[in-house]
Design an enzyme around this catalytic site. Structure first.
Site, PDB file in Angstrom:
ATOM      1  N   ASP A 174       0.825  -1.122  -0.036  1.00 42.25           N
ATOM      2  CA  ASP A 174      -0.091   0.017  -0.020  1.00 42.25           C
ATOM      3  C   ASP A 174       0.836   1.112  -0.057  1.00 42.25           C
ATOM      4  OD1 ASP A 174      -2.467   1.398  -0.148  1.00 42.25           O
ATOM      5  OD2 ASP A 174      -3.168   0.384   1.519  1.00 42.25           O
ATOM      6  N   GLY A 226      -3.001   4.514  -8.401  1.00 41.29           N
ATOM      7  CA  GLY A 226      -3.061   4.853  -9.662  1.00 41.29           C
ATOM      8  C   GLY A 226      -2.393   6.472  -9.631  1.00 41.29           C
ATOM      9  N   ASP A 237       0.417   8.105  -9.791  1.00 44.14           N
ATOM     10  CA  ASP A 237       1.241   8.310 -10.589  1.00 44.14           C
ATOM     11  C   ASP A 237       1.247   7.583 -12.051  1.00 44.14           C
ATOM     12  OD1 ASP A 237       2.807  10.085  -9.112  1.00 44.14           O
ATOM     13  OD2 ASP A 237       4.721   9.484  -9.537  1.00 44.14           O
ATOM     14  N   ARG A 253      -2.716  -1.016  -8.755  1.00 48.08           N
ATOM     15  CA  ARG A 253      -3.978  -0.409  -8.875  1.00 48.08           C
ATOM     16  C   ARG A 253      -3.966   0.765  -9.786  1.00 48.08           C
ATOM     17  NH1 ARG A 253      -6.723  -0.772  -3.932  1.00 48.08           N
ATOM     18  NH2 ARG A 253      -7.596   1.180  -4.485  1.00 48.08           N
ATOM     19  N   ASP A 287      -9.750   3.496  -3.946  1.00 50.35           N
ATOM     20  CA  ASP A 287     -10.462   2.502  -3.438  1.00 50.35           C
ATOM     21  C   ASP A 287     -11.771   2.566  -3.992  1.00 50.35           C
ATOM     22  OD1 ASP A 287      -8.227   1.956  -1.798  1.00 50.35           O
ATOM     23  OD2 ASP A 287      -9.104   2.118   0.231  1.00 50.35           O
TER      24      ASP A 287
END
Ligand code: NAG
Ligand code: NAG
Ligand code: NAG
Ligand code: NAG
Length: 422
Positions: free
Chosen positions: A178, A213, A215, A229, A233
């Protein structure tokens, strides 16, 4: 490094010819050969741009198809313990979900302060991994490319090697990594050290990058993770699901075997959407080659949820060996709410979704032009929710009435010469 989209067509064709003629690359050739097939329009490779398809650059041998399994977060958030994980493993097997490919059991939050909390995981993670492996499943864990995780427990930045070695010693198969408390260091710098640390353990550990998402990871993460990702979320609402589907669609050209765009886990079965909306969610995630990570309580599935999650024909779209992400190819009606999503499949077939995002029942038409077929081509159309061929011979377009917020999903099998002789 934006790829040239309108570049030198002659050069592109020469390159395609080169690949096909000499089979330089086994992973690229099967897709490109289709472009020369007379059933597809000449702009097929523009509709389904695969300029960055299937890089395999992480080379850990994983993610040849999108990962499937379960993650505790969407339903349980922080309220997990080893009982829940074991019962979920039992349920995945006894309900037949494991046999369909749902093999990763991913713990979606931290386990404790550096060592697992003795209250929630009294037997330790090694014993839990042994239990999960004993069922033929794989165990995933969670950490953070920052000083702390999102729940303010220690993250792994600057001690990636120690943490990777610990995960490997437990027998962990999957790491979701994360992005909280990231010290303002760019993800491109924070994510590779853990890739290298996982690799150095010598254990094959699926590396799931979760930097939300921010960068544009599709542009760089194929060399770093098995999936990345592409959005923030998901939450259990139609608004969230549709927004995320559209955001993820932008990066379709960058997905392929070895590395997938990840629009976040499934909310199917959590109660915030209708049956039709969950069918749309599952259909579009399958078509977009998204990870299929169940996010509900699999110990207690309703018949409707079970029907959606166990639709073998839809799962087969997701796991198709070609591994090309399908995408939105047409949007008409008010705010573009009548949508056609489509993608190439192995065997010169197409997957086509008619997705009604309008607030009334709608008839949606997929034209051959929109999906990339030559107009005179005859197509057999199989409905993957009704489990039957709805027309054996469609030409130039195919239409269906679609319920509010529902999604019909089809396989289009164009007739080839050999088919029509049969
Ligand atoms: C480590 O990386 C090398 C080079 O990319 C690769 O060949 C190897 O399979 C990787 N090993 C593991 C365990 O991921
Ligand atoms: C484990 O977690 C579940 C779900 O949050 C809860 O219902 C159960 O009481 C917990 N069990 C123990 C032993 O803490
Ligand atoms: C869920 O996501 C939607 C769309 O992004 C957003 O409008 C909504 O506020 C979110 N709901 C919650 C409870 O976070
Ligand atoms: C099972 O799910 C239903 C809703 O679908 C819920 O009402 C019920 O409390 C759940 N049972 C358990 C044991 O969690």
């Amino acid at each position: 490094m934006a790829k040239q989209k309108h570049g030198n067509t002659v050069l592109v064709h020469l390159v395609i010819f080169f690949f096909c003629a000499f089979s330089v690359s086994a992973r690229v050739a099967p897709l490109l050969q289709n472009y020369g097939n007379p059933i597809f329009r000449s702009n097929f490779h523009t509709i389904y741009d695969t300029s960055n398809y299937g890089a395999f650059q992480l080379s850990n041998g994983l993610a040849k198809t999108p990962q499937m399994g379960w993650n505790s977060w969407n339903f349980f958030a922080c309220n997990i313990n080893e009982t829940v994980i074991k019962e979920t493993a039992d349920a995945l097997v006894s309900a037949g979900l494991a046999d369909l490919g749902y093999v990763y059991i991913n713990i979606g939050t931290v386990l404790g302060q550096l060592v697992p909390d003795p209250k929630t995981f009294p037997s330790g993670i090694k014993a839990l991994a042994d239990y999960v492996h004993g069922k033929g499943l794989k165990l995933g864990i969670y950490s953070d490319a920052g000083a702390f995780t999102c729940q303010v427990r220690p993250g792994s930045i600057f001690h990636e090697t120690d943490d990777a070695n610990l995960f490997a010693s437990w027998g962990i198969d999957y790491l979701k990594y994360d992005n909280c408390f990231n010290l303002g260091i760019p993800p491109k710098e924070r994510y590779p050290p853990m890739r290298d640390a996982l690799n150095a353990t010598g254990h094959k550990i699926f590396y799931s990058i979760c930097e939300w998402g921010v960068d544009d990871p599709a542009l760089w993460a194929d060399k770093i993770g098995n999936s990345w990702r592409t959005t923030g979320d998901i939450n259990d609402s139609w608004a969230s699901m549709t927004t995320i589907a559209d955001l993820n669609d932008k990066w379709a050209a960058y997905a392929g075997p070895g590395g997938w765009n990840d629009p976040d886990m499934l909310e199917v079965g959590n109660g915030g959407m209708t049956y039709q909306e969950y069918r749309s969610h599952f259909s579009i995630w399958a078509l977009a080659k998204a990870p299929l990570l169940i996010g509900c309580d699999v110990r207690n599935l309703t018949a409707e949820t079970f029907e959606i999650l166990t639709n073998k024909e839809v799962i087969a779209i997701n796991q198709d060996s070609l591994g090309v992400q399908g995408r939105k190819v047409q949007a008409t009606g008010i705010d573009g709410c009548k949508q056609v999503w489509a993608g190439p499949l192995s065997g010169n077939r197409l997957v086509v979704a008619l997705w009604n995002r309008c607030s009334n029942v709608a008839t949606i038409t997929a034209s051959w032009e929109a999906v990339g077929l030559e107009s005179g081509i005859h197509v057999s159309v199989r409905d993957l929710w009704q489990h039957k061929v709805v027309t054996g011979d469609a030409v130039s377009s195919f239409s269906a009435r679609v319920d509010i917020h529902d999604c019909q999903l089809y396989i289009f099998t164009p007739f080839t010469v050999s088919h029509s002789v049969e």
